[in-house]
Write an enzyme that holds these catalytic residues in place. Sequence first.
Site, PDB file in Angstrom:
ATOM      1  N   SER A  86      22.402  46.417  -8.047  1.00  0.00           N
ATOM      2  CA  SER A  86      22.557  47.319  -9.188  1.00  0.00           C
ATOM      3  C   SER A  86      21.540  48.444  -9.122  1.00  0.00           C
ATOM      4  O   SER A  86      20.348  48.241  -8.905  1.00  0.00           O
ATOM      5  CB  SER A  86      22.493  46.592 -10.532  1.00  0.00           C
ATOM      6  OG  SER A  86      21.660  45.481 -10.485  1.00  0.00           O
ATOM      7  N   HIS A 133      29.385  45.703  -9.420  1.00  0.00           N
ATOM      8  CA  HIS A 133      29.559  45.226  -8.049  1.00  0.00           C
ATOM      9  C   HIS A 133      30.997  45.563  -7.660  1.00  0.00           C
ATOM     10  O   HIS A 133      31.936  44.972  -8.175  1.00  0.00           O
ATOM     11  CB  HIS A 133      29.298  43.723  -7.964  1.00  0.00           C
ATOM     12  CG  HIS A 133      27.869  43.375  -8.244  1.00  0.00           C
ATOM     13  ND1 HIS A 133      27.051  42.794  -7.309  1.00  0.00           N
ATOM     14  CD2 HIS A 133      27.098  43.572  -9.334  1.00  0.00           C
ATOM     15  CE1 HIS A 133      25.837  42.633  -7.826  1.00  0.00           C
ATOM     16  NE2 HIS A 133      25.854  43.091  -9.058  1.00  0.00           N
ATOM     17  N   ARG A 140      28.540  41.514  -3.290  1.00  0.00           N
ATOM     18  CA  ARG A 140      27.546  40.448  -3.166  1.00  0.00           C
ATOM     19  C   ARG A 140      27.983  39.224  -3.967  1.00  0.00           C
ATOM     20  O   ARG A 140      28.488  39.353  -5.081  1.00  0.00           O
ATOM     21  CB  ARG A 140      26.210  40.971  -3.704  1.00  0.00           C
ATOM     22  CG  ARG A 140      25.112  39.951  -3.701  1.00  0.00           C
ATOM     23  CD  ARG A 140      23.799  40.543  -4.207  1.00  0.00           C
ATOM     24  NE  ARG A 140      22.869  40.804  -3.142  1.00  0.00           N
ATOM     25  CZ  ARG A 140      21.899  41.704  -3.206  1.00  0.00           C
ATOM     26  NH1 ARG A 140      21.762  42.463  -4.267  1.00  0.00           N
ATOM     27  NH2 ARG A 140      21.060  41.864  -2.203  1.00  0.00           N
ATOM     28  N   THR A 141      27.824  38.059  -3.390  1.00  0.00           N
ATOM     29  CA  THR A 141      28.019  36.816  -4.131  1.00  0.00           C
ATOM     30  C   THR A 141      26.647  36.263  -4.478  1.00  0.00           C
ATOM     31  O   THR A 141      25.800  36.092  -3.599  1.00  0.00           O
ATOM     32  CB  THR A 141      28.805  35.790  -3.287  1.00  0.00           C
ATOM     33  OG1 THR A 141      30.076  36.359  -2.955  1.00  0.00           O
ATOM     34  CG2 THR A 141      29.031  34.504  -4.069  1.00  0.00           C
ATOM     35  N   HIS A 142      26.422  36.040  -5.757  1.00  0.00           N
ATOM     36  CA  HIS A 142      25.130  35.483  -6.190  1.00  0.00           C
ATOM     37  C   HIS A 142      25.181  33.962  -6.173  1.00  0.00           C
ATOM     38  O   HIS A 142      26.226  33.359  -6.430  1.00  0.00           O
ATOM     39  CB  HIS A 142      24.794  35.973  -7.603  1.00  0.00           C
ATOM     40  CG  HIS A 142      24.435  37.424  -7.660  1.00  0.00           C
ATOM     41  ND1 HIS A 142      25.384  38.408  -7.809  1.00  0.00           N
ATOM     42  CD2 HIS A 142      23.239  38.051  -7.582  1.00  0.00           C
ATOM     43  CE1 HIS A 142      24.781  39.594  -7.813  1.00  0.00           C
ATOM     44  NE2 HIS A 142      23.469  39.408  -7.684  1.00  0.00           N
ATOM     45  N   GLU A 184      14.399  34.774 -16.663  1.00  0.00           N
ATOM     46  CA  GLU A 184      13.303  33.805 -16.649  1.00  0.00           C
ATOM     47  C   GLU A 184      12.698  33.658 -18.049  1.00  0.00           C
ATOM     48  O   GLU A 184      12.771  34.559 -18.876  1.00  0.00           O
ATOM     49  CB  GLU A 184      12.192  34.287 -15.697  1.00  0.00           C
ATOM     50  CG  GLU A 184      12.633  34.480 -14.274  1.00  0.00           C
ATOM     51  CD  GLU A 184      13.526  35.692 -14.058  1.00  0.00           C
ATOM     52  OE1 GLU A 184      13.366  36.697 -14.787  1.00  0.00           O
ATOM     53  OE2 GLU A 184      14.409  35.621 -13.177  1.00  0.00           O
ATOM     54  N   ASN A 201      13.466  46.632 -15.419  1.00  0.00           N
ATOM     55  CA  ASN A 201      12.806  46.204 -16.668  1.00  0.00           C
ATOM     56  C   ASN A 201      11.513  45.497 -16.282  1.00  0.00           C
ATOM     57  O   ASN A 201      11.378  45.020 -15.148  1.00  0.00           O
ATOM     58  CB  ASN A 201      13.711  45.220 -17.436  1.00  0.00           C
ATOM     59  CG  ASN A 201      14.086  44.025 -16.581  1.00  0.00           C
ATOM     60  OD1 ASN A 201      15.004  44.115 -15.755  1.00  0.00           O
ATOM     61  ND2 ASN A 201      13.378  42.931 -16.739  1.00  0.00           N
TER      62      ASN A 201
HETATM   63  N1  HPA Z   1      14.854  38.860 -13.937  1.00  0.00           N
HETATM   64  C1  HPA Z   1      15.775  38.458 -13.050  1.00  0.00           C
HETATM   65  N2  HPA Z   1      16.708  39.263 -12.575  1.00  0.00           N
HETATM   66  C2  HPA Z   1      16.728  40.530 -13.014  1.00  0.00           C
HETATM   67  C3  HPA Z   1      15.801  41.007 -13.945  1.00  0.00           C
HETATM   68  C4  HPA Z   1      14.816  40.121 -14.428  1.00  0.00           C
HETATM   69  O1  HPA Z   1      13.954  40.468 -15.258  1.00  0.00           O
HETATM   70  N3  HPA Z   1      16.113  42.314 -14.163  1.00  0.00           N
HETATM   71  C5  HPA Z   1      17.182  42.600 -13.372  1.00  0.00           C
HETATM   72  N4  HPA Z   1      17.555  41.531 -12.682  1.00  0.00           N
END
Ligand code: HPA
Length: 268
Positions: free
Chosen positions: A35, A67, A88-90, A189, A231
Site C-alpha cells: 500500500s 491490492h 500479494r497474499t498476506h 498490534e 502511521n
Molecule cells: N501495524 C501493522 N501493520 C500496519 C500498520 C501498523 O501500525 N500500519 C500499516 N500497516
Amino acid sequence: DDPAADPFAVAANAAVQIAEKTGVQRHDIALTLGSGWAKAADLIGETTATIPATEIDGFSKPALEGHTGSLRSILLPNGKRALVIGARTHYYEGHGVRRVVHSVRTAAATGAKIMILTNGAGGIRETWNPGTPVLISDHINLTATSPLEGATFVDLTDLYSRRLRDLARTIDASLDDGVYCQFRGPNYETPAEVQMAKAMGGHIVGMSTALEAIAARQSGMEILGMSLITNLAAGIQKTPLSHEEVIDAGKAAEPVISALLAKIVAEL
Ligand code: HPA
C-alpha cells in the site's frame, strides 16, 4: 491447494504461463508493491503486458482494497524487464505460508535476480511522520512460521542487501533504515506488543515482507525492502489506528515515494 504439490514446481509452471502471456522469456527484477507504492508501476517504464493474477497458477484473489491483483511486465528504459506483482497474499488471510511466498518463487522462476519488497507499515520512531519511506535493514519474524520446509538451513545474514540500500541512498541520502517486525495480523498490534518490538530492536511493524524475504533469499535473489510509514505504531501514536487512515496516508504519499522507487529502479 494440493498439500502434496511441490511449491517450486507450481512456481515454475506459473513462470512458464507468465512467459507465454507476456511474450517475455525472462524478467530481471521483480517488485511487490504494497500500500502506497502501486504508482511506481506506472513510473518505472513501459507496461507491455498486464495479466490478471487469477490466470496464473497458484495465485489467489486479492483480499484487500489497494491490492490490484494483476501482474505487469514492464520494459525499463535501460532495456531490463521488470515483473510487478500487484497480487500479494498476506499470511493473515489464512491460506498458508506457501501461498504467501508463491509470488516470490514465481518471480525467481521467471529469472529475476533482484526482489523489491515494499509495504505500508507502522513506525516506532516518533520522528517518522506518516509518509516517510524507510529502507528495511533487517527483520524480526514474529509469525512463528517460515516458508522453508524440511532441512533447509538458509543463512539470513545481510538478507536485505547492503549494496541496494547504499544504492537507494545515492538517490535520497536522507533515507533512514530500520528493522521490520512482521506480526501475523490482521489486527493491529497492541501498544504492549509495539513496546516488545521496540525492546527487541524493531523500528517498523507490519504484516508482510519478512516471510517473502526469506523465500527470496532461499531462491538466491538480492533483496531491497522498503516500508512506507503510514502511521505511528499503536501506543506510539496516541489515537487509535484505523485502516482508513492507513490507506489515506498511503494514497497521500504515493506520488512521492513511487517516484523515489522509480529512480532507484532506474539505477539497478
Ligand atoms: N501495524 C501493522 N501493520 C500496519 C500498520 C501498523 O501500525 N500500519 C500499516 N500497516
